[in-house]
Design an enzyme around this catalytic site. Structure first.
Site, PDB file in Angstrom:
ATOM      1  N   GLU A  43       5.740 -12.858  15.125  1.00  0.00           N
ATOM      2  CA  GLU A  43       4.595 -12.392  15.205  1.00  0.00           C
ATOM      3  C   GLU A  43       3.847 -13.377  15.978  1.00  0.00           C
ATOM      4  O   GLU A  43       3.644 -14.534  15.304  1.00  0.00           O
ATOM      5  CB  GLU A  43       3.624 -11.854  14.213  1.00  0.00           C
ATOM      6  N   THR A  72      -3.111  -9.955  15.432  1.00  0.00           N
ATOM      7  CA  THR A  72      -4.645 -10.056  15.711  1.00  0.00           C
ATOM      8  C   THR A  72      -5.169  -9.305  16.783  1.00  0.00           C
ATOM      9  O   THR A  72      -5.830  -9.612  17.621  1.00  0.00           O
ATOM     10  CB  THR A  72      -5.268 -11.465  15.622  1.00  0.00           C
ATOM     11  N   LYS A 132      -0.560  -3.544   6.414  1.00  0.00           N
ATOM     12  CA  LYS A 132      -0.617  -5.139   5.810  1.00  0.00           C
ATOM     13  C   LYS A 132      -1.520  -5.237   5.174  1.00  0.00           C
ATOM     14  O   LYS A 132      -2.616  -4.924   5.172  1.00  0.00           O
ATOM     15  CB  LYS A 132      -0.800  -5.805   7.077  1.00  0.00           C
TER      16      LYS A 132
END
Length: 210
Positions: A43, A72, A132
């Site tokens: 990521e 993000t 998550k």
């Protein structure tokens, strides 16, 4: 229709490595070292200045089998820019329902962040591919176990503050995979020791598989 490139990557190694820094200069070398160590999901976080350019470059040169995502992701515009740059999955720090909808429109998996049962259910019902659990360190493996008792159908990926030695406990509690940042990455994103990164990755995977 949304495809899930994460599934085969997480079948090889159930870890998403999180790359975050003040510059993406060393992201490609870090991601290559992770691939060499057996980790296939990486990521690139959007809080890193200039990361979309780095993401686009690495998407064109990454090793076969590595899946590259953006983290993000806070807005639908972020989601679109990340996918245009080459991200094949998206991760958010919170239950951003508008980002989930945009990811589904773009046809890529999305892993929104959530902590409470209400947030987890909202993310899952909103169309999350997986959820998550963030920050995982707030409750540890016991919290994960408690949450999964009424929600066993939701695949959870604990992320945030997980030490390498804690990984087996999270899997024993029912984690689908783990999101791992600085405890795994160390200083590699700042040009640090890649051999040490490979050793940490090997230690992590050995602990998970033992």
């Amino acid at each position: 229709m949304t495809t899930d490139p994460l599934a085969p990557a997480l079948a090889v190694a159930p870890v998403i490595a999180i790359l975050r820094s003040q510059s993406p200069r060393h992201f490609a070398a870090t991601a290559d070292a992770l691939h060499e160590a057996g980790i296939r999901a990486v990521e690139f976080t959007l809080t890193t200045p200039g990361v979309l350019y780095a993401l686009r470059e690495y998407a064109e040169s990454k090793p076969a089998g590595t899946v590259l995502g953006a983290g993000t992701v806070m807005t639908p515009a972020d989601a679109m820019r990340a996918v245009e740059a080459g991200a094949t999955y998206l991760i958010t720090p919170a239950t951003c329902l508008d980002v989930i909808r945009e990811a589904r429109r773009l046809g890529v998996p999305v892993l929104p962040g959530a902590l409470t049962p209400s947030e987890i259910v909202a993310a899952w019902q909103g169309g999350a591919t997986m959820v998550k659990l963030f920050p995982a360190s707030a409750g540890g493996p016991e919290y994960l176990r408690a949450v999964r008792a009424p929600l066993p159908h939701v695949p959870l990926i604990p992320t945030g503050g997980i030490g390498l030695d804690q990984a087996p406990d999270y899997f024993a509690a029912g984690a689908r995979a783990l999101g791992m940042g600085s405890p795994l990455i160390g200083d590699a994103c700042e040009g640090g020791d890649l051999d040490a990164l490979r050793e940490r990755a090997a230690t992590l995977l050995d602990g998970i598989r033992s």
